[in-house]
Write an enzyme that holds these catalytic residues in place. Sequence first.
Site, PDB file in Angstrom:
ATOM      1  N   ASN A   7      -6.890  28.837  -0.334  1.00 31.10           N
ATOM      2  CA  ASN A   7      -7.511  28.415   0.923  1.00 31.10           C
ATOM      3  C   ASN A   7      -8.598  27.388   0.622  1.00 31.10           C
ATOM      4  O   ASN A   7      -9.685  27.732   0.163  1.00 31.10           O
ATOM      5  CB  ASN A   7      -8.109  29.632   1.647  1.00 31.10           C
ATOM      6  N   LYS A   9     -10.284  25.678   2.685  1.00 29.65           N
ATOM      7  CA  LYS A   9     -11.318  25.631   3.730  1.00 29.65           C
ATOM      8  C   LYS A   9     -11.568  24.169   4.136  1.00 29.65           C
ATOM      9  O   LYS A   9     -10.607  23.415   4.260  1.00 29.65           O
ATOM     10  CB  LYS A   9     -12.577  26.360   3.271  1.00 29.65           C
ATOM     11  N   HIS A  85      -9.415  34.730   9.791  1.00 30.09           N
ATOM     12  CA  HIS A  85     -10.299  34.705   8.627  1.00 30.09           C
ATOM     13  C   HIS A  85     -11.709  35.097   9.062  1.00 30.09           C
ATOM     14  O   HIS A  85     -12.160  34.745  10.154  1.00 30.09           O
ATOM     15  CB  HIS A  85     -10.299  33.308   8.006  1.00 30.09           C
ATOM     16  N   GLU A 158     -10.347  40.816   3.268  1.00 26.05           N
ATOM     17  CA  GLU A 158     -11.348  39.902   2.731  1.00 26.05           C
ATOM     18  C   GLU A 158     -12.671  40.165   3.428  1.00 26.05           C
ATOM     19  O   GLU A 158     -12.989  39.573   4.457  1.00 26.05           O
ATOM     20  CB  GLU A 158     -10.888  38.444   2.839  1.00 26.05           C
ATOM     21  N   GLY A 164     -17.610  34.078  -1.081  1.00 22.83           N
ATOM     22  CA  GLY A 164     -18.568  33.074  -1.533  1.00 22.83           C
ATOM     23  C   GLY A 164     -19.864  33.640  -2.076  1.00 22.83           C
ATOM     24  O   GLY A 164     -20.830  32.914  -2.288  1.00 22.83           O
TER      25      GLY A 164
END
Length: 241
Positions: A7, A9, A85, A158, A164
């Site tokens: 991903n 982003k 997400h 997730e 992050g």
Amino acid sequence: MKLIIANWKMNPETEFEAINLAKASDVSGLIIAPPFLFLEEVKHSLKNAKLAAQDLFWEKLGAYTGEVSAEELKSLGVEYVIVGHSERRALGETDEMVAKKVKAASDAGLIPVLCVGESAVERASGLTEEVVTRQLLSALELLKSLISNSLPFIVAYEPLWAIGSHNPATPQDVVKVLQCIRTLLKHLTLDLSPFVIYGGSVDALNAHDFLKEKEIDGLLVGGASLKPDQIIRIVEISSLF
């Protein structure tokens, strides 16, 4: 081999960089989700990896400025789409919106990657399983089309607090939540055999710890997917199991 989704982003900044990143990461066993703007050029750059989108809208056509439909994505060669997400949920996307997106994806023949996960506050309050169950049940209410189309179904756990943060959940914690997801699906007697994967601060250094667990069917990779050497290494690790 297990399922690995990259991903990107809102990265990279330019089409040139996206093409180069795609070519450098183009290996079998990888699914790449670039920004909408780069989907077509990334598709033309791939020979081995498959293509995913990071989101979609639930309507097919109409006056929905800035939105992208499942049909439009499919016309570009997209096969998978990430839905719900946690970064989008944090911006106001509700369970109802996510459910409609899952249905739109499956109706169009796209494979949805349904993301579920709790916040740090919810985790601290012991609400992980309650939150994940609520998010999953909401989407499953509209999943008859998935079953009738015999499409694969992917659930990505997730947790927002891990993404992050350089502080991933432990493999043991992930396995516990994934077992909860599988148990729920079994109790609902739905004819689904989902891939259940994990995402949240995963990189080439800790990927093995997750992938060696039988309950973890793959990984949704964020930041590390922007580094070709790392994402290729993760795919190589996945082929061991």
